[in-house]
Design a protein around this motif. Sequence first.
Motif, PDB file in Angstrom:
ATOM      1  N   ASP A 174     -36.168  12.959  -2.697  1.00 50.77           N
ATOM      2  CA  ASP A 174     -35.945  13.157  -1.264  1.00 50.77           C
ATOM      3  C   ASP A 174     -34.919  14.274  -1.073  1.00 50.77           C
ATOM      4  N   ASN A 175     -35.314  15.345  -0.377  1.00 53.69           N
ATOM      5  CA  ASN A 175     -34.385  16.442  -0.141  1.00 53.69           C
ATOM      6  C   ASN A 175     -34.047  16.591   1.337  1.00 53.69           C
ATOM      7  N   ASP A 176     -34.093  15.496   2.063  1.00 56.90           N
ATOM      8  CA  ASP A 176     -33.536  15.437   3.416  1.00 56.90           C
ATOM      9  C   ASP A 176     -32.122  14.867   3.325  1.00 56.90           C
ATOM     10  N   VAL A 177     -31.366  15.330   2.340  1.00 55.22           N
ATOM     11  CA  VAL A 177     -30.062  14.739   2.043  1.00 55.22           C
ATOM     12  C   VAL A 177     -29.060  15.853   1.770  1.00 55.22           C
ATOM     13  N   PRO A 178     -27.747  15.549   1.819  1.00 53.41           N
ATOM     14  CA  PRO A 178     -26.729  16.534   1.432  1.00 53.41           C
ATOM     15  C   PRO A 178     -26.885  16.923  -0.040  1.00 53.41           C
ATOM     16  N   LEU A 179     -26.348  18.098  -0.381  1.00 55.83           N
ATOM     17  CA  LEU A 179     -26.509  18.639  -1.729  1.00 55.83           C
ATOM     18  C   LEU A 179     -25.970  17.695  -2.798  1.00 55.83           C
ATOM     19  N   GLU A 180     -24.840  17.045  -2.539  1.00 53.87           N
ATOM     20  CA  GLU A 180     -24.283  16.158  -3.552  1.00 53.87           C
ATOM     21  C   GLU A 180     -25.204  14.975  -3.833  1.00 53.87           C
ATOM     22  N   ASP A 181     -25.851  14.465  -2.784  1.00 59.70           N
ATOM     23  CA  ASP A 181     -26.818  13.386  -2.993  1.00 59.70           C
ATOM     24  C   ASP A 181     -28.017  13.882  -3.794  1.00 59.70           C
ATOM     25  N   LEU A 182     -28.432  15.105  -3.510  1.00 56.94           N
ATOM     26  CA  LEU A 182     -29.544  15.683  -4.262  1.00 56.94           C
ATOM     27  C   LEU A 182     -29.173  15.837  -5.731  1.00 56.94           C
ATOM     28  N   ARG A 183     -27.955  16.296  -5.999  1.00 51.04           N
ATOM     29  CA  ARG A 183     -27.503  16.455  -7.387  1.00 51.04           C
ATOM     30  C   ARG A 183     -27.564  15.122  -8.134  1.00 51.04           C
ATOM     31  N   ARG A 184     -27.114  14.055  -7.486  1.00 58.12           N
ATOM     32  CA  ARG A 184     -27.130  12.741  -8.139  1.00 58.12           C
ATOM     33  C   ARG A 184     -28.554  12.281  -8.414  1.00 58.12           C
ATOM     34  N   ARG A 185     -29.448  12.529  -7.470  1.00 56.45           N
ATOM     35  CA  ARG A 185     -30.839  12.111  -7.649  1.00 56.45           C
ATOM     36  C   ARG A 185     -31.505  12.905  -8.778  1.00 56.45           C
ATOM     37  N   VAL A 186     -31.226  14.201  -8.849  1.00 57.61           N
ATOM     38  CA  VAL A 186     -31.812  15.008  -9.910  1.00 57.61           C
ATOM     39  C   VAL A 186     -31.288  14.558 -11.279  1.00 57.61           C
ATOM     40  N   GLN A 187     -30.003  14.244 -11.348  1.00 58.82           N
ATOM     41  CA  GLN A 187     -29.440  13.752 -12.609  1.00 58.82           C
ATOM     42  C   GLN A 187     -30.128  12.457 -13.037  1.00 58.82           C
ATOM     43  N   GLU A 188     -30.378  11.591 -12.074  1.00 59.94           N
ATOM     44  CA  GLU A 188     -31.072  10.328 -12.356  1.00 59.94           C
ATOM     45  C   GLU A 188     -32.491  10.592 -12.858  1.00 59.94           C
ATOM     46  N   VAL A 189     -33.189  11.514 -12.195  1.00 60.27           N
ATOM     47  CA  VAL A 189     -34.553  11.861 -12.611  1.00 60.27           C
ATOM     48  C   VAL A 189     -34.548  12.474 -14.003  1.00 60.27           C
ATOM     49  N   TRP A 190     -33.564  13.332 -14.271  1.00 60.42           N
ATOM     50  CA  TRP A 190     -33.480  13.959 -15.589  1.00 60.42           C
ATOM     51  C   TRP A 190     -33.312  12.907 -16.683  1.00 60.42           C
ATOM     52  N   GLY A 191     -32.484  11.923 -16.439  1.00 57.64           N
ATOM     53  CA  GLY A 191     -32.321  10.851 -17.408  1.00 57.64           C
ATOM     54  C   GLY A 191     -33.642  10.162 -17.706  1.00 57.64           C
ATOM     55  N   GLY A 192     -34.430   9.933 -16.666  1.00 57.50           N
ATOM     56  CA  GLY A 192     -35.740   9.320 -16.859  1.00 57.50           C
ATOM     57  C   GLY A 192     -36.685  10.211 -17.652  1.00 57.50           C
ATOM     58  N   LEU A 193     -36.618  11.515 -17.422  1.00 60.40           N
ATOM     59  CA  LEU A 193     -37.466  12.447 -18.170  1.00 60.40           C
ATOM     60  C   LEU A 193     -37.091  12.447 -19.651  1.00 60.40           C
ATOM     61  N   LEU A 194     -35.795  12.424 -19.930  1.00 60.05           N
ATOM     62  CA  LEU A 194     -35.358  12.393 -21.329  1.00 60.05           C
ATOM     63  C   LEU A 194     -35.831  11.117 -22.023  1.00 60.05           C
ATOM     64  N   ARG A 195     -35.720   9.995 -21.329  1.00 62.67           N
ATOM     65  CA  ARG A 195     -36.160   8.729 -21.928  1.00 62.67           C
ATOM     66  C   ARG A 195     -37.660   8.767 -22.210  1.00 62.67           C
ATOM     67  N   ARG A 196     -38.399   9.323 -21.284  1.00 63.13           N
ATOM     68  CA  ARG A 196     -39.849   9.389 -21.479  1.00 63.13           C
ATOM     69  C   ARG A 196     -40.201  10.345 -22.623  1.00 63.13           C
ATOM     70  N   ALA A 197     -39.485  11.471 -22.691  1.00 63.89           N
ATOM     71  CA  ALA A 197     -39.733  12.422 -23.776  1.00 63.89           C
ATOM     72  C   ALA A 197     -39.423  11.788 -25.124  1.00 63.89           C
ATOM     73  N   HIS A 198     -38.320  11.053 -25.188  1.00 60.81           N
ATOM     74  CA  HIS A 198     -37.939  10.386 -26.441  1.00 60.81           C
ATOM     75  C   HIS A 198     -38.960   9.334 -26.822  1.00 60.81           C
ATOM     76  N   ALA A 199     -39.426   8.580 -25.844  1.00 63.21           N
ATOM     77  CA  ALA A 199     -40.404   7.529 -26.131  1.00 63.21           C
ATOM     78  C   ALA A 199     -41.705   8.123 -26.665  1.00 63.21           C
ATOM     79  N   SER A 200     -42.099   9.266 -26.113  1.00 63.39           N
ATOM     80  CA  SER A 200     -43.351   9.886 -26.563  1.00 63.39           C
ATOM     81  C   SER A 200     -43.222  10.410 -27.980  1.00 63.39           C
TER      82      SER A 200
END
Length: 205
Positions: A174-200
Amino acid sequence: MLKVGLTGGIGAGKSEVSRLLVEHGAVLIDADRIAREVVAPGTPGLAAVVAAFGEDVLAEDGSLDRPRLGSIVFADPDRLAVLNSIVHPLVGARSRELESAASEDAVVVHDVPLLTENALAPLYDLVVVVDASPETQLDRLVRLRGMTEQDARARMAAQAPREKRLEIADVVIDNDVPLEDLRRRVQEVWGGLLRRAHASRTSPE
């Protein structure tokens, strides 16, 4: 290698999300940037565009006059289809070259504005959609990019509806949010991508 398709409507803030993902370590393959490269002066791509649309789409220095071309194609779906038939195969070929050069353990993010429109979701391990309301998109295009409201609405109308993008999303940012909220969400998504990459990488064949 984890192949991620990143998309979002024009003005949704996809470029900011891709920049943040690169900060975290993603390998970015930017379809818009490649689309500019394949129609640079002297390329077969530019010659094909000029053959289709005439020399009026050239700037004085011989480069592609993108605003001029945009005003033509975004007002006419048939003309847009002609342009896409020239540019998209060139972008696809270059994207595959760049992907093959990435390391085996990379998270490769393909920034593809027209991922939904061209039904490209099956090419990726998962799809991330950057979402913003149409009102936010319009405001950003007019206020930040200097478009007229008419041009902005035409660009938005030429893309898939918001609902279609959300239908193909594995992850929504969701990018209807302040930049700091966006940064936190992207960091969270990145963590999920790393976990998925590791699992694969660790899963048995």
